[in-house]
Write a protein that holds these residues in place. Sequence first.
Motif, PDB file in Angstrom:
ATOM      1  N   UNK A 103       0.827  -1.201   0.000  1.00  8.80           N
ATOM      2  CA  UNK A 103       0.000   0.000   0.000  1.00  8.80           C
ATOM      3  C   UNK A 103       0.867   1.258   0.000  1.00  8.80           C
ATOM      4  N   UNK A 104       1.882   1.305   0.861  1.00  9.44           N
ATOM      5  CA  UNK A 104       2.720   2.491   0.931  1.00  9.44           C
ATOM      6  C   UNK A 104       3.531   2.667  -0.356  1.00  9.44           C
ATOM      7  N   UNK A 105       3.930   1.546  -0.957  1.00 11.77           N
ATOM      8  CA  UNK A 105       4.610   1.641  -2.243  1.00 11.77           C
ATOM      9  C   UNK A 105       3.708   2.224  -3.311  1.00 11.77           C
ATOM     10  N   UNK A 106       2.458   1.779  -3.337  1.00  7.47           N
ATOM     11  CA  UNK A 106       1.495   2.314  -4.302  1.00  7.47           C
ATOM     12  C   UNK A 106       1.261   3.800  -4.050  1.00  7.47           C
ATOM     13  N   UNK A 107       1.137   4.182  -2.778  1.00  7.57           N
ATOM     14  CA  UNK A 107       0.944   5.602  -2.456  1.00  7.57           C
ATOM     15  C   UNK A 107       2.126   6.445  -2.901  1.00  7.57           C
ATOM     16  N   UNK A 108       3.327   5.925  -2.709  1.00  8.68           N
ATOM     17  CA  UNK A 108       4.513   6.665  -3.123  1.00  8.68           C
ATOM     18  C   UNK A 108       4.577   6.807  -4.637  1.00  8.68           C
ATOM     19  N   UNK A 109       4.112   5.767  -5.356  1.00  9.32           N
ATOM     20  CA  UNK A 109       4.062   5.855  -6.812  1.00  9.32           C
ATOM     21  C   UNK A 109       3.059   6.915  -7.255  1.00  9.32           C
ATOM     22  N   UNK A 110       1.925   6.975  -6.560  1.00  8.18           N
ATOM     23  CA  UNK A 110       0.939   8.022  -6.850  1.00  8.18           C
ATOM     24  C   UNK A 110       1.566   9.395  -6.657  1.00  8.18           C
ATOM     25  N   UNK A 111       2.313   9.558  -5.549  1.00  6.60           N
ATOM     26  CA  UNK A 111       2.995  10.826  -5.308  1.00  6.60           C
ATOM     27  C   UNK A 111       4.024  11.143  -6.377  1.00  6.60           C
ATOM     28  N   UNK A 112       4.715  10.109  -6.873  1.00  5.41           N
ATOM     29  CA  UNK A 112       5.722  10.321  -7.913  1.00  5.41           C
ATOM     30  C   UNK A 112       5.071  10.767  -9.221  1.00  5.41           C
ATOM     31  N   UNK A 113       3.920  10.175  -9.556  1.00  7.99           N
ATOM     32  CA  UNK A 113       3.208  10.599 -10.767  1.00  7.99           C
ATOM     33  C   UNK A 113       2.817  12.071 -10.650  1.00  7.99           C
ATOM     34  N   UNK A 114       2.291  12.442  -9.479  1.00  6.93           N
ATOM     35  CA  UNK A 114       1.945  13.846  -9.255  1.00  6.93           C
ATOM     36  C   UNK A 114       3.180  14.733  -9.331  1.00  6.93           C
ATOM     37  N   UNK A 115       4.310  14.219  -8.835  1.00  7.71           N
ATOM     38  CA  UNK A 115       5.549  14.982  -8.856  1.00  7.71           C
ATOM     39  C   UNK A 115       6.080  15.224 -10.256  1.00  7.71           C
TER      40      UNK A 115
END
Length: 428
Positions: free
Chosen positions: A356-368
Amino acid sequence: MAIRRQPDSPTGMTVPAHPRRTAAIAFILVTALLDVMSMGIVIPVLPQLIEQLSGSIAAAGLWNGLFVALWAGMQFLCSPVIGSLSDRYGRRPVILVSIAGLALDYVLMALAPNLWWLALGRILAGVTSSSFTSAFAYMADITPPEGRAKGYGLIGAAFSAGFVAGPLIGGVLGEVSLRAPFWAAAALSGLAFLYGLVVLPESLTPDKRMAFSWTRANPFGALRLLRSHPELSSLAVVNFLLYFAHHLFSAVFVLYAGARYGWGAWEVGALLALVGILDMGVQGMLVGPVVKRLGDGPTMVIGLAFGAIGIGAMGLAPTGWLFVAAMLPNALWGLAMPTIQSLMTRRVSESEQGQLQGANNSVGAIAGILSPLFFGAVYSASVGGNPFFPHIGTAFLMAALVLASAALLGWRAGRHATPQLDSGAAGH
């Protein structure tokens, strides 16, 4: 939730009820502080080092943009892998190996003779800093569901403290040498590794672990987890919108502050330090009491709503003092991130917290990746002799609309909430 030692634990290091759990939480906070300080230390000098190695300001701009994209891209690719590895082998080894790798990476950048070495360093930094996914999963392991928002708030406060102290230290060391901040960053990461080697117990018992699978560990497979439950999907979109709005500051704040208020490097640096201090106060001291009184969902919506109000006021502020005043309601935005994280952790099993945290970090990276491009284009279309947008603060107003949309979506998700997954559920 007290995790007790399992008789078949191969490490013999799981988190018991109180003293060592307290030590483990302290380690996560100290590590977050040291890691973010090490990242922040290089912020004032990295563009100058890039310019020195590239030989021109124009080339430095292109290389700096490439390095930002490389870092975010590696976060997107590697965060789910790191998170899934921690679900399989435990949080402790993944966190320690990542911290050691970050220390070695800063040594590499300190010695970099050319831009290609520096680019390799930014790639490795993107990989190793993905360990934050394991740190968030660790916090989920050792805190009960009702205490997770407070725990994530403490991590957020540690991040803020690191972002306040890091650039200040880096600016001072950068006056001595452009390479000195990289050596200091390596020393801080090395200190975090040694501290963790002695203090950090394992938090994920063997019976709660999940077999590693590339199907889940690749970023697109990890994102499928976010679609596994309607409310989880809605919260993932809220999380994306929050990250998207937040990157407005890295994209246009310095340019906007200079063009509209005539602020230079000192004013901008002081304001960023103030932002960090306010964020520390909100996440470190307000999140716990507000969540205890109102619950995670309402606290999240309040944080997003005040963030929208504050950032909208920044875009409309005709003077610098009014811009600073708008930072006060905007600081309550800090209530949103820990509560989103807490709500999401309740919708997956213990064996899926790393994923879950990996997926959340990927979401943040896409936004970044997307957000700076979007807000940079909006800002460019708001200035100049014949701007497309008539108001210079249009980018801030659009970010306010993004946050308002996130608040509305979060409110709707809360209204249609379904019973939460039991914290002791097995992986599915």
